[in-house]
Write a protein that holds these residues in place. Structure first.
Motif, short mmCIF file in Angstrom:
data_model
loop_
_atom_site.label_atom_id
_atom_site.label_comp_id
_atom_site.label_asym_id
_atom_site.label_seq_id
_atom_site.Cartn_x
_atom_site.Cartn_y
_atom_site.Cartn_z
N GLU A 12 54.53 34.41 -12.85
CA GLU A 12 54.44 35.87 -13.02
C GLU A 12 54.28 36.23 -14.50
O GLU A 12 53.49 37.11 -14.86
CB GLU A 12 55.68 36.54 -12.45
CG GLU A 12 55.62 38.04 -12.46
CD GLU A 12 56.81 38.69 -11.79
OE1 GLU A 12 56.92 39.92 -11.90
OE2 GLU A 12 57.63 37.98 -11.18
N ILE A 13 55.00 35.54 -15.36
CA ILE A 13 54.89 35.79 -16.80
C ILE A 13 53.49 35.47 -17.29
O ILE A 13 52.90 36.23 -18.07
CB ILE A 13 55.95 34.97 -17.58
CG1 ILE A 13 57.34 35.56 -17.33
CG2 ILE A 13 55.64 34.92 -19.06
CD1 ILE A 13 58.48 34.70 -17.87
N ASP A 46 50.72 35.56 -15.52
CA ASP A 46 49.82 36.60 -15.01
C ASP A 46 49.93 37.86 -15.85
O ASP A 46 48.91 38.50 -16.18
CB ASP A 46 50.13 36.92 -13.55
CG ASP A 46 49.76 35.79 -12.61
OD1 ASP A 46 48.93 34.95 -13.01
OD2 ASP A 46 50.30 35.75 -11.48
N LEU A 47 51.15 38.24 -16.22
CA LEU A 47 51.35 39.43 -17.04
C LEU A 47 50.75 39.25 -18.43
O LEU A 47 50.17 40.19 -18.99
CB LEU A 47 52.83 39.77 -17.14
CG LEU A 47 53.48 40.28 -15.85
CD1 LEU A 47 54.98 40.44 -16.02
CD2 LEU A 47 52.86 41.59 -15.42
N LYS A 48 50.87 38.05 -18.98
CA LYS A 48 50.27 37.78 -20.29
C LYS A 48 48.75 37.92 -20.22
O LYS A 48 48.12 38.48 -21.12
CB LYS A 48 50.64 36.39 -20.79
CG LYS A 48 52.03 36.28 -21.34
CD LYS A 48 52.31 34.88 -21.85
CE LYS A 48 53.73 34.75 -22.35
NZ LYS A 48 54.02 33.39 -22.81
N SER A 58 46.97 39.74 -18.06
CA SER A 58 46.58 41.14 -17.90
C SER A 58 46.78 41.91 -19.20
O SER A 58 45.99 42.78 -19.54
CB SER A 58 47.36 41.80 -16.76
OG SER A 58 48.74 41.81 -17.05
N LEU A 59 47.81 41.57 -19.97
CA LEU A 59 48.02 42.22 -21.26
C LEU A 59 46.92 41.85 -22.25
O LEU A 59 46.43 42.69 -23.01
CB LEU A 59 49.39 41.83 -21.84
CG LEU A 59 49.78 42.47 -23.16
CD1 LEU A 59 49.89 43.98 -22.99
CD2 LEU A 59 51.07 41.89 -23.68
#
Length: 109
Positions: free
Chosen positions: A50-51, A53-55, A57-58
């Motif tokens: 999840e981390i 994926d968030l990185k 998208s950021l």
């Protein structure tokens, strides 16, 4: 008498089996703790994914923001006529000088 002997035998057997039982129960607790730790590692893996994926998208968001900033910097004002053959140093003729009046001034006198 036979029953008393059998009872004594059972008591000694209980005394010998009791430490084994405590040892095995502690082993069971250790195994259960390891299972919980392995479950938490699975959760950690989910969180790591999840981390990541968030990185990603950021990173896409920041790249998009940079591209938008570049586009906004390249925009020109409507009145900025540079590059269209417009020379501000050259005197521009006014339209009122181009047209001649078709009416003659006639005075009634």
């Amino acid at each position: 008498m036979k029953l008393n002997e059998e009872l004594e035998n059972l008591r000694t057997e209980v005394k010998t089996l009791k430490p084994i039982d405590t040892n095995q129960s502690s082993t069971i607790k250790v195994i259960q703790d390891n299972k919980e730790a392995s479950n938490s590692c699975k959760c950690c893996n989910k969180f790591i994914e999840e981390i990541n994926d968030l990185k990603n998208s950021l990173a896409k968001f920041t790249i998009g923001k940079n591209n938008l900033d570049i586009l906004l910097e390249k925009q020109r004002c409507v009145f900025d006529k540079a590059g269209l053959g417009y020379r501000p140093d050259k005197q521009q003729k006014l339209y009122k000088n181009f047209f001649a009046s078709t009416q003659k001034n006639s005075s009634p006198s």
